[in-house]
Design an enzyme around this catalytic site. Structure first.
Site, mmCIF file in Angstrom:
data_model
loop_
_atom_site.group_PDB
_atom_site.id
_atom_site.type_symbol
_atom_site.label_atom_id
_atom_site.label_comp_id
_atom_site.label_asym_id
_atom_site.label_seq_id
_atom_site.Cartn_x
_atom_site.Cartn_y
_atom_site.Cartn_z
ATOM 1 N N ARG A 34 -10.211 -11.669 1.692
ATOM 2 C CA ARG A 34 -11.054 -12.714 1.100
ATOM 3 C C ARG A 34 -10.340 -14.057 1.097
ATOM 4 O O ARG A 34 -10.982 -15.106 1.119
ATOM 5 C CB ARG A 34 -11.496 -12.294 -0.309
ATOM 6 C CG ARG A 34 -10.356 -12.124 -1.274
ATOM 7 C CD ARG A 34 -10.757 -11.332 -2.502
ATOM 8 N NE ARG A 34 -10.866 -9.896 -2.236
ATOM 9 C CZ ARG A 34 -11.200 -8.990 -3.145
ATOM 10 N NH1 ARG A 34 -11.479 -9.366 -4.388
ATOM 11 N NH2 ARG A 34 -11.269 -7.716 -2.834
ATOM 12 N N LYS B 220 0.843 -1.195 0.000
ATOM 13 C CA LYS B 220 0.000 0.000 0.000
ATOM 14 C C LYS B 220 0.877 1.244 0.000
ATOM 15 O O LYS B 220 1.929 1.257 0.632
ATOM 16 C CB LYS B 220 -0.885 0.023 1.256
ATOM 17 C CG LYS B 220 -1.997 -1.000 1.259
ATOM 18 C CD LYS B 220 -2.882 -0.853 2.490
ATOM 19 C CE LYS B 220 -3.959 -1.924 2.527
ATOM 20 N NZ LYS B 220 -4.960 -1.771 1.462
HETATM 21 N N1 BES Z 1 -8.199 -3.965 4.271
HETATM 22 C C1 BES Z 1 -8.328 -3.563 2.915
HETATM 23 C C2 BES Z 1 -9.639 -2.836 2.630
HETATM 24 C C3 BES Z 1 -9.761 -1.439 3.151
HETATM 25 C C4 BES Z 1 -9.186 -0.387 2.467
HETATM 26 C C5 BES Z 1 -10.520 -1.177 4.261
HETATM 27 C C6 BES Z 1 -9.343 0.908 2.916
HETATM 28 C C7 BES Z 1 -10.686 0.119 4.707
HETATM 29 C C8 BES Z 1 -10.099 1.164 4.029
HETATM 30 C C9 BES Z 1 -8.274 -4.781 1.987
HETATM 31 O O1 BES Z 1 -7.480 -5.812 2.423
HETATM 32 C C10 BES Z 1 -7.746 -4.297 0.698
HETATM 33 O O2 BES Z 1 -6.604 -3.940 0.654
HETATM 34 N N2 BES Z 1 -8.592 -4.314 -0.340
HETATM 35 C C11 BES Z 1 -8.217 -3.856 -1.612
HETATM 36 C C12 BES Z 1 -8.764 -4.846 -2.616
HETATM 37 C C13 BES Z 1 -8.217 -4.643 -4.001
HETATM 38 C C14 BES Z 1 -6.750 -5.016 -4.036
HETATM 39 C C15 BES Z 1 -9.001 -5.502 -4.951
HETATM 40 C C16 BES Z 1 -8.835 -2.481 -1.828
HETATM 41 O O3 BES Z 1 -9.956 -2.240 -1.383
HETATM 42 O O4 BES Z 1 -8.156 -1.629 -2.385
HETATM 43 MN MN MN Z 2 -5.464 -5.581 1.765
#
Ligand code: BES
Ligand code: MN
Ligand code: ZN
Length: 493
Positions: free
Chosen positions: A349, A275
């Site tokens: 997931r 990230k």
């Molecule tokens: N934990 C995150 C989702 C999240 C992001 C929650 C921002 C709260 C605020 C999750 O594991 C994630 O990184 N999801 C990605 C999925 C994508 C790679 C398909 C996302 O939402 O960007």
């Molecule tokens: Mn994630």
């Protein structure tokens, strides 16, 4: 956490160091008895001068009001009488809590449960009021030098409702405990809140309720034996070992259990798909789904609900390491379905796929609900006010929406149609772990659905609701109130 009790109007107005009274925008006060005839004149004057007009979300603390026994009277604006619905009532109670939090008194007597709310009974009012004030009085202390315990602050809340509300107060006590548990766990930093810490917290629940609750913690070796390739892959990039927490509560003989599953990623750096700065700082909250289901479990146990319940939490850290998993890896899941990892940041997931399939196979639950901070896309869709709800079962979706409305921990249903499924196609595995740019919350939920086939299942995406962003934001405890309400409803019906 505050202690709640119920009082009669007469005793409360005499004894309390502060009484809390609702005032409508026409200067009328339903519980004017608490501030008697002398006080009523004051309300009129405050209204006419414009100092306090009873608007929703406002309040005014008065001291040494002539003719009133209590040394403090907190006036709380209830807005327009005809417009006082459930949400407006909760906002008013929250405002009372915001002020009470910093008043140097040990207890307060609150008359807000006397105020009529469209469509709600006295138990609901007492419970909602207690929970809203308790929520506003939350203080995080776990990693602060001073706990602030030496400063006098409200510890007790007497609620006056005009009728017996012992059931509402009993529910408030249990739910407040569950919510506090979830908030404290959610707020704790990830160097302390590890998978092992989550397992240890689950143990405190089991130990406290040794007669009805049992705990198992599956270790990495157990996961290897069971073939949980997805959970293990996410765990592979971190030095802290993964845990799969399994709590069971027996409150209804040999009835089929309800099941709760929660995403317990104690920190989500994204893995190799790391990230960027700005998106990582708050990812200690990525275990809030786990915290929420554990909190709901605790509340259900404290209420001694006549149901059987299991709570399963897969907990890992998603970091970056030479031993970590890669984009394009193909994982063999517990369900036997292979998954192509196209993004290591879609880890929630993955761990849920193994936990859900395991829960379905082992417990054959009569209904299964998972909670997860699963997608940023859900935050884009619904913001901070509603959790995303996904289910192919209309009845189950209806139950959860109703529980969200009653607890004011609301959810909004999004589609889970097969039409989106082609976004998850892969040439190298049965399914890919990401579905492209559009409908990210839906494709994530659809991915999960593949691992719950044959079970009545619903998914709550709490990415936008589980915490308040920013330096001074906290975990909210959601969706513990919704899930606790749902279990109350199931136990009753
Ligand atoms: N934990 C995150 C989702 C999240 C992001 C929650 C921002 C709260 C605020 C999750 O594991 C994630 O990184 N999801 C990605 C999925 C994508 C790679 C398909 C996302 O939402 O960007
Ligand atoms: Mn994630
Ligand atoms: Zn995550």
């Amino acid at each position: 956490m505050l202690e709640f009790s119920q009082s009669s109007a007469a005793s409360a107005s005499v004894a309390a160091p502060c009484v809390v009274v609702g005032v409508f925008d026409d200067a009328s006060a339903p519980a004017a008895a608490a501030i008697d005839a002398a006080g009523a004149g004051v309300l009129r004057r405050l209204h006419d001068t414009g100092d306090f007009a009873g608007r929703l979300g406002t309040s005014l603390m008065l001291h040494a009001l002539a003719g009133v026994a209590a040394p403090r009277v907190l006036l709380v604006g209830m807005g327009h009488k005809a417009a006082l619905d459930a949400r407006a009532y909760q906002r008013a109670c929250n405002e009372a809590g915001r002020v009470l939090k910093d008043v140097p008194i040990a207890s307060a007597a609150c008359f807000l449960p006397e105020v009529e709310v469209t469509g709600q009974n006295a138990d609901w009012r007492a419970r909602t009021c207690a929970l809203a004030i308790d929520h506003a009085c939350f203080r995080y202390t776990a990693t602060l030098k001073s706990s602030g315990a030496d400063t006098p602050r409200p510890k007790q809340l007497e609620l006056i409702a005009g009728s017996d509300v012992s059931q509402g107060i009993a529910q408030a006590r249990a739910i407040a405990r569950g919510v506090a548990f979830a908030r404290e766990l959610g707020c704790l930093p990830p160097n302390l809140c590890t998978p092992a810490h989550i397992a240890a917290q689950a143990k405190t629940i089991a130990d406290e309720h040794a007669g009805s609750v049992t705990l198992e913690v599956l270790e990495r070796a157990d996961m290897q034996k069971l073939g949980m390739g997805a959970l293990l892959a996410v765990a592979s990039g971190s030095a802290v070992p993964p845990k799969l927490v399994v709590l069971q509560y027996q409150g209804a003989g040999d009835a089929k259990p309800y099941a709760l599953v929660g995403k317990g990623v104690t920190f989500d750096a994204g893995g190799l798909n790391i990230k960027p700065t700005g998106s990582m700082e708050e990812m200690k909250y990525d275990m809030c789904g786990a915290a929420g289901v554990l909190g709901a479990f605790l509340a259900a146990v404290e209420m001694k609900l006549p149901v059987n319940l299991v709570c399963v939490v897969p907990s890992v850290e998603n970091l970056v390491d030479g031993a970590g998993y890669r984009p394009s890896d193909v994982l063999h899941t517990y369900a036997g379905i292979t998954v192509e990892v196209l993004n290591t940041d879609a880890e929630g997931r993955l761990i849920l796929s193994d936990a859900l399939a395991y829960t379905c196979k082992r417990f054959r639950p009569q209904a299964l609900v998972d909670a997860a901070t699963l997608t940023g896309a859900c935050v884009v869709a619904l913001g901070a006010h509603a959790s995303g709800l996904f289910s192919a079962d209309d009845a189950l979706a209806g139950e959860l929406l109703a529980a969200g409305n009653a607890s004011l921990d609301r959810a909004w249903r999004l589609p889970l149609w097969d039409d989106y499924h082609n976004q998850l196609e892969s040439a190298f595995a049965d399914i890919a772990n990401v579905g492209g740019k559009s409908a990210g919350a839906v494709t994530a939920a659809l991915f999960l659905s593949r691992f719950t086939e044959g079970t009545r299942w619903a998914h709550l995406d709490v990415a936008g609701t589980a915490w308040v962003p920013g330096r001074k934001g906290y975990a909210t405890g959601r969706p513990a109130p919704l899930l606790a309400q749902w279990l109350i409803d199931q136990a009753r019906d």
